[in-house]
Design a protein around this motif. Structure first.
Motif, PDB file in Angstrom:
ATOM      1  N   LEU A  44      72.627  82.931  50.974  1.00 52.35           N
ATOM      2  CA  LEU A  44      71.447  83.721  51.335  1.00 52.35           C
ATOM      3  C   LEU A  44      71.430  84.030  52.833  1.00 52.35           C
ATOM      4  O   LEU A  44      71.140  85.165  53.239  1.00 52.35           O
ATOM      5  CB  LEU A  44      70.167  82.983  50.925  1.00 52.35           C
ATOM      6  N   ASP A  45      71.784  83.051  53.663  1.00 56.88           N
ATOM      7  CA  ASP A  45      71.865  83.294  55.107  1.00 56.88           C
ATOM      8  C   ASP A  45      72.967  84.300  55.437  1.00 56.88           C
ATOM      9  O   ASP A  45      72.799  85.153  56.313  1.00 56.88           O
ATOM     10  CB  ASP A  45      72.131  81.992  55.862  1.00 56.88           C
ATOM     11  N   PHE A  47      74.004  86.705  53.493  1.00 52.93           N
ATOM     12  CA  PHE A  47      73.506  88.024  53.080  1.00 52.93           C
ATOM     13  C   PHE A  47      72.570  88.607  54.139  1.00 52.93           C
ATOM     14  O   PHE A  47      72.712  89.761  54.541  1.00 52.93           O
ATOM     15  CB  PHE A  47      72.793  87.921  51.729  1.00 52.93           C
ATOM     16  N   TRP A  48      71.615  87.816  54.612  1.00 52.72           N
ATOM     17  CA  TRP A  48      70.678  88.295  55.623  1.00 52.72           C
ATOM     18  C   TRP A  48      71.390  88.639  56.929  1.00 52.72           C
ATOM     19  O   TRP A  48      71.032  89.605  57.605  1.00 52.72           O
ATOM     20  CB  TRP A  48      69.571  87.272  55.876  1.00 52.72           C
ATOM     21  N   VAL A  51      73.265  92.066  56.271  1.00 54.54           N
ATOM     22  CA  VAL A  51      72.403  93.231  56.096  1.00 54.54           C
ATOM     23  C   VAL A  51      71.598  93.534  57.340  1.00 54.54           C
ATOM     24  O   VAL A  51      71.489  94.687  57.770  1.00 54.54           O
ATOM     25  CB  VAL A  51      71.489  93.041  54.868  1.00 54.54           C
ATOM     26  N   PHE A  52      71.018  92.521  57.965  1.00 51.96           N
ATOM     27  CA  PHE A  52      70.133  92.771  59.100  1.00 51.96           C
ATOM     28  C   PHE A  52      70.766  92.457  60.453  1.00 51.96           C
ATOM     29  O   PHE A  52      70.355  93.002  61.463  1.00 51.96           O
ATOM     30  CB  PHE A  52      68.834  91.962  58.942  1.00 51.96           C
TER      31      PHE A  52
END
Length: 165
Positions: A44-45, A47-48, A51-52
């Motif tokens: 999850l980290d 992915f963030w 993306v950001f």
């Protein structure tokens, strides 16, 4: 009658070496961009962060994949890149022009200094359409030009004498 019912005539083929070179360059660039991705931590980290935190890098990866897909499409059509069926001129798998509207095929130098065969179409437009870069052609450009012009002359109907008043 559909396009599949007509007999295709190949006007020009593409050389394999530039296509392989461009695909290799895309693969190397993709590897470099993927290596620069920061995946640290749990999924999850990661992915963030992708993306950001690294949107330009992600856009670069998407652009390289798009260019690579384009060259794979050219590779698949390299044996019959420019072809016609007596009615329509086809370039690759996407572009097509009615042969009756083709007025000329010219060699022009682009913005980067690369020469290409360009199509002059009679559709009230001032721009020419690029057929193929000259370094990609497997054979002399005159052969491709003559093939397109011969097909266009046959598609335009019988030759009429010109009169000048």
């Amino acid at each position: 009658m559909t396009d599949g019912d007509r007999k295709m005539v190949v006007v020009a083929r593409l050389r394999a070496a530039p296509l392989v070179g461009w695909q290799f360059a895309c693969a190397v660039l993709l590897g470099v961009l993927l290596a620069r991705l920061d995946g640290g931590g749990d999924p999850l980290d990661a992915f963030w962060a992708m993306v950001f935190g690294q949107p330009l890098l992600l856009l670069g990866i998407a652009a390289v994949l798009g260019v690579w897909a384009y060259f794979i499409g050219m590779w698949r059509r390299r044996g019959d890149y420019l072809r016609h069926d007596g009615v329509t001129l086809y370039r690759g798998g996407s572009a097509r022009w009615p042969l009756a509207l083709v007025r000329d095929v010219v060699v022009a130098r682009g913005n980067l200094g690369l020469e290409s065969l360009r199509l002059v179409v009679d559709d009230d437009s001032e721009v020419t359409r690029e057929l193929v870069k000259l370094y990609m052609l497997d054979g002399p450009p005159e052969v491709a030009r003559d093939g397109v012009m011969f097909a266009a002359a046959r598609a335009s109907g019988p030759m009429r004498p010109a009169t000048v008043h």
